[in-house]
Motif scaffolding. Structure first.
Motif, PDB file in Angstrom:
ATOM      1  N   ASP A 111       0.990   4.800  44.531  1.00 27.04           N
ATOM      2  CA  ASP A 111       1.980   3.924  44.017  1.00 27.04           C
ATOM      3  C   ASP A 111       2.424   3.099  45.467  1.00 27.04           C
ATOM      4  O   ASP A 111       3.219   3.668  46.257  1.00 27.04           O
ATOM      5  CB  ASP A 111       3.169   4.726  43.543  1.00 27.04           C
ATOM      6  CG  ASP A 111       3.994   3.824  42.843  1.00 27.04           C
ATOM      7  OD1 ASP A 111       4.243   2.510  42.988  1.00 27.04           O
ATOM      8  OD2 ASP A 111       5.147   4.368  42.180  1.00 27.04           O
ATOM      9  N   ASN A 120       2.128  10.417  42.130  1.00 23.42           N
ATOM     10  CA  ASN A 120       3.140  11.255  41.265  1.00 23.42           C
ATOM     11  C   ASN A 120       1.874  12.134  40.363  1.00 23.42           C
ATOM     12  O   ASN A 120       1.454  11.235  39.541  1.00 23.42           O
ATOM     13  CB  ASN A 120       4.217  10.612  40.597  1.00 23.42           C
ATOM     14  CG  ASN A 120       4.879  11.656  39.583  1.00 23.42           C
ATOM     15  OD1 ASN A 120       4.589  12.868  39.689  1.00 23.42           O
ATOM     16  ND2 ASN A 120       5.599  11.081  38.677  1.00 23.42           N
ATOM     17  N   SER A 123       2.592  12.942  35.899  1.00 28.13           N
ATOM     18  CA  SER A 123       2.684  12.052  34.553  1.00 28.13           C
ATOM     19  C   SER A 123       1.435  11.764  34.092  1.00 28.13           C
ATOM     20  O   SER A 123       1.352  11.273  33.036  1.00 28.13           O
ATOM     21  CB  SER A 123       3.655  10.834  34.938  1.00 28.13           C
ATOM     22  OG  SER A 123       2.994  10.010  35.644  1.00 28.13           O
ATOM     23  N   ASP A 269       8.324   5.603  33.054  1.00 29.17           N
ATOM     24  CA  ASP A 269       7.354   5.418  34.060  1.00 29.17           C
ATOM     25  C   ASP A 269       6.055   4.614  33.040  1.00 29.17           C
ATOM     26  O   ASP A 269       5.544   5.106  32.163  1.00 29.17           O
ATOM     27  CB  ASP A 269       6.627   6.628  34.316  1.00 29.17           C
ATOM     28  CG  ASP A 269       5.949   6.585  35.633  1.00 29.17           C
ATOM     29  OD1 ASP A 269       5.148   5.530  35.723  1.00 29.17           O
ATOM     30  OD2 ASP A 269       5.567   7.614  36.242  1.00 29.17           O
ATOM     31  N   ARG A 271       2.386   2.575  33.605  1.00 30.37           N
ATOM     32  CA  ARG A 271       1.441   2.329  34.541  1.00 30.37           C
ATOM     33  C   ARG A 271       0.056   1.706  33.863  1.00 30.37           C
ATOM     34  O   ARG A 271      -0.324   2.273  32.523  1.00 30.37           O
ATOM     35  CB  ARG A 271       0.918   3.598  35.448  1.00 30.37           C
ATOM     36  CG  ARG A 271      -0.594   3.306  36.120  1.00 30.37           C
ATOM     37  CD  ARG A 271      -0.857   4.492  36.755  1.00 30.37           C
ATOM     38  NE  ARG A 271      -0.226   4.771  38.020  1.00 30.37           N
ATOM     39  CZ  ARG A 271       0.244   6.283  38.085  1.00 30.37           C
ATOM     40  NH1 ARG A 271      -0.263   7.019  37.295  1.00 30.37           N
ATOM     41  NH2 ARG A 271       1.075   6.612  39.239  1.00 30.37           N
ATOM     42  N   ASP A 298       2.485  -0.494  38.868  1.00 24.97           N
ATOM     43  CA  ASP A 298       3.500   0.589  38.577  1.00 24.97           C
ATOM     44  C   ASP A 298       4.794   0.419  38.188  1.00 24.97           C
ATOM     45  O   ASP A 298       5.405  -0.810  38.996  1.00 24.97           O
ATOM     46  CB  ASP A 298       3.434   1.579  39.537  1.00 24.97           C
ATOM     47  CG  ASP A 298       1.893   2.563  39.706  1.00 24.97           C
ATOM     48  OD1 ASP A 298       1.940   3.520  39.060  1.00 24.97           O
ATOM     49  OD2 ASP A 298       0.961   2.077  40.435  1.00 24.97           O
ATOM     50  N   ARG A 300       8.691   1.929  37.398  1.00 31.47           N
ATOM     51  CA  ARG A 300       9.417   3.207  37.135  1.00 31.47           C
ATOM     52  C   ARG A 300      10.792   2.584  37.097  1.00 31.47           C
ATOM     53  O   ARG A 300      11.418   1.972  37.942  1.00 31.47           O
ATOM     54  CB  ARG A 300       9.210   4.236  38.176  1.00 31.47           C
ATOM     55  CG  ARG A 300       7.708   4.752  38.366  1.00 31.47           C
ATOM     56  CD  ARG A 300       7.471   5.893  39.128  1.00 31.47           C
ATOM     57  NE  ARG A 300       7.496   5.316  40.322  1.00 31.47           N
ATOM     58  CZ  ARG A 300       8.152   5.295  41.547  1.00 31.47           C
ATOM     59  NH1 ARG A 300       9.129   6.186  41.415  1.00 31.47           N
ATOM     60  NH2 ARG A 300       8.230   4.810  42.627  1.00 31.47           N
TER      61      ARG A 300
END
Length: 648
Positions: A111, A120, A123, A269, A271, A298, A300
């Motif tokens: 990210d 991360n 997720s 979140d 993506r 991305d 968030r």
């Protein structure tokens, strides 16, 4: 190191004793890996430690997220900071969380908006995933920045050949009001092939704030996630193929203020990533060349409004994107007399641009960044087999990131095969680097300013190991034992300066350890595996143990098939103590000490009710362990799911 070498020699010595008797030729491992060399290579010819998690593993062990699938990989420590979806950091062989490069079909996923440029693991859902390849150790000579500790390459599922339409899916439900469903369709029609897959998951979750805290109110942190994947391909002719892939995912989940439950703190979140790739073979297949263009985005957002528990207000927005272009080539090399054969050289160039538009934190300490940076690289790698016993590989790469010039990296590796002893010996040495993140270079937060003059973080690592196949009872691989010792030196690590007003390259670290594994194929219906990882990670300046790196981790798993249609897959993870800052029950200031370890037991049972339909049970954390992987966050409690899976 003496402790590591003693354990390793003992394990391999025991394997030799067990294998006494008529020597059998070593059986080649059936696996091939791409991530370790950028070309399809038999696992036995790879000089570094790798792990491959197949679609069969994902289904038989009930993995529903990337973090679940990677939990028992040797040398990899995952540290969640909350429930499903929340930040989950990955530490490869004691390296920092930003020292892991994560790829989706070869396209970087780290990210750009993350303050450290990390990924991360909490997720990512596994809809439409064929396998996960894990490479431990430095791989910057192949994949550039961040690939200091290791690489995780997620490979999407391919369409079946010779079948116009194959429908697959599953549905499951259980405790914590959990509902999970996935499905898809794939096939090949003439020169075209396609795959569409989707997955959804919702759960009430658990209270992740430890009950020992006076601020714990029993509030559950729920999760709702959806993922979709599309893959289209066209075989222009037997030597040329064009394909495109697009993946989208959105997750909504609950958060807590640090050390306190907060019912109205939530995050979203999103993506999406995509790529178009064309590949062709030239000169009767001697030269394969391909061009790949990829993009990731991305977004968030975390929002917390004032309530009866806190008057604080949060509205954090992280936006990051990456454009990626790669031209890669593979050329088969001629044999050198009767000495060397199976030669292959791979080379290429790539370019990428990272962008971050981010605002987080509260006034006057709000962090802001709106910058981008370009980088370009060229790489080359060569591999040969000599005297039908020695596999040699070498590679180098030069990365140029706007603002601080060129950074060269390399890797050398050898594998020596001893078929008379059913053994292979391997060794590798390499360097790695991690470019400063956009926030580290340009971020602003209150009086804190990024440092555009930061240098890349650098490392030099080496490892050696052996794998032994022990025959017995008519099975040429009754037992397989493996041992790897690794040693890494990090320099120019990025940390805050003495006045906490900016970043500087000041830290150093020394890390050593070992990975041991024993796989026993005791009977056609029973296979078991034991893995042990020992890690000693220390700050070179203070000689203190690095945080959240447990010294000892043991993973046990088995595949039991008592009857043809029934598969039982238990899994046990024992995590030792680790250095951390531990908070008191009242949430008062922390003190540095060793946190207790914990044990997690999982079980998945699958019954093939009909040829195309199976029933399964997935039980997680059977002992309801609530230990704290990091101080302030406990492990999710016991859960059980029942479901069915089909393929038509």
């Amino acid at each position: 190191m003496r402790r590591v070498l003693l354990l390793g020699s003992t394990a391999l010595g025991l394997s030799s004793v067990l294998g006494a008797g008529p020597a059998l030729a070593q059986i080649a491992l059936p696996d091939t890996v791409i991530t370790a060399t950028r070309v399809a290579t038999d696992a036995e010819r790879v000089p570094v430690a790798t792990t491959t998690i197949t679609r069969q593993d994902i289904e038989e062990r009930g993995y529903q997220s990337l973090s679940e699938a990677l939990a028992t990989v040797p040398g990899l420590r995952l540290v969640p900071q909350g429930g499903p979806g929340t930040l989950t950091s990955g530490f490869f062989r004691g390296a920092n969380s930003r020292h892991v490069q994560v790829l989706l079909d070869g396209v970087p996923l780290n990210d750009s908006a993350d303050p450290n440029g990390a990924f991360n693991f909490g997720s990512f859902m596994l809809a439409g995933i064929e396998r996960i390849e894990v490479l431990r150790g430095p791989a910057s000579s192949l994949y550039g920045s961040n690939a200091i500790g290791g690489v995780v390459n997620i490979v999407t599922r391919r369409a079946p050949t010779g079948k116009a339409a194959e429908v697959f899916g599953s549905i499951a439900g259980g405790t914590q009001r959990t509902l999970r469903a996935d499905g898809g369709v794939a096939g090949t029609v003439g020169a075209f092939d396609y795959l569409f897959a989707a997955q959804t998951l919702s759960t009430e979750g658990f209270n992740i704030t430890p009950q020992r805290f006076t601020s714990s109110r029993g509030e559950r942190d729920g999760y709702r996630g959806t993922a979709a994947l599309a893959r289209l391909g066209y075989q222009v002719n037997p030597d040329t193929r064009i394909e495109g892939t697009m993946r989208w995912q959105q997750a909504n989940y609950g958060l807590d203020r640090f050390l306190a439950d907060d019912p109205n703190y939530s995050a979203e979140d999103r993506r999406w990533s995509g790529q178009v790739r064309a590949e062709t073979r030239l000169l009767d297949g001697l030269w394969t060349t391909g061009l790949r263009v990829g993009y990731t985005d991305d977004r968030r957002r975390a929002v917390n409004l004032p309530d009866q528990y806190s008057a604080s207000r949060t509205d954090d927005l992280y936006r990051g994107s990456r454009t990626f272009v790669d031209w890669g080539n593979q050329v088969r090399l001629p044999a050198i007399g009767g000495v060397a054969n199976d030669g292959l050289v791979s080379f290429g160039v790539n370019w990428q641009q990272e962008t971050s538009n981010t605002a987080f934190g509260s006034v006057p300490f709000r962090g802001v960044i709106n910058r981008s940076q370009d980088s370009a690289a060229g790489y080359v790698a060569v591999q040969y087999r000599a005297l039908n016993r020695l596999d040699v590989s070498a590679g180098g790469r030069v990365d140029s990131v706007a603002g601080f010039g060129e950074t060269p990296t390399y890797r050398l590796g050898v594998v020596y095969h001893l078929p008379e002893a059913n053994t292979r010996l391997r060794a590798a040495i390499g360097s790695g680097f991690a470019a400063p993140s956009l926030f580290q270079r340009y971020g602003v937060q209150g009086t804190f300013r990024g440092n555009p003059d930061l240098r890349p973080e650098r490392s030099t690592s080496w490892e050696f190991g052996a794998d032994v196949d022990v025959p017995g009872f008519g099975n040429p691989r009754l037992v397989t034992a493996g041992f790897t010792y690794f040693n890494s030196h990090f320099r120019d690590l990025i940390n805050s300066n003495a006045t906490f007003t900016s970043y500087t390259n000041v830290a150093r670290a020394n890390i050593e350890g070992a990975e041991f594994s024993v796989t026993g194929r005791i009977a056609p219906w029973l296979e078991g595996r034991v893995g042990y990882t020992l890690t000693r990670a220390f700050d070179s300046t203070t000689d203190k143990q690095l945080l959240r790196r447990p010294q000892d981790v043991v993973a046990l798993s088995a595949r039991i098939q008592p009857i043809q249609r029934l598969v039982i897959a238990p899994e046990l993870l024992l995590t030792g103590r680790a250095a951390d800052y531990v908070y008191t029950n009242s949430g008062a200031s922390s003190r540095r000490t060793n946190t207790p370890g914990g044990t997690t037991a999982n079980l998945t049972v699958t019954y093939q009710a009909m040829d195309q339909v199976s029933l399964f049970l997935e039980a997680r954390n059977l002992g309801n362990s609530r230990y704290e992987p990091t101080s302030g966050y406990v492990t999710p409690g016991r859960s059980v799911l029942f479901g069915t899976r089909f393929a038509l």
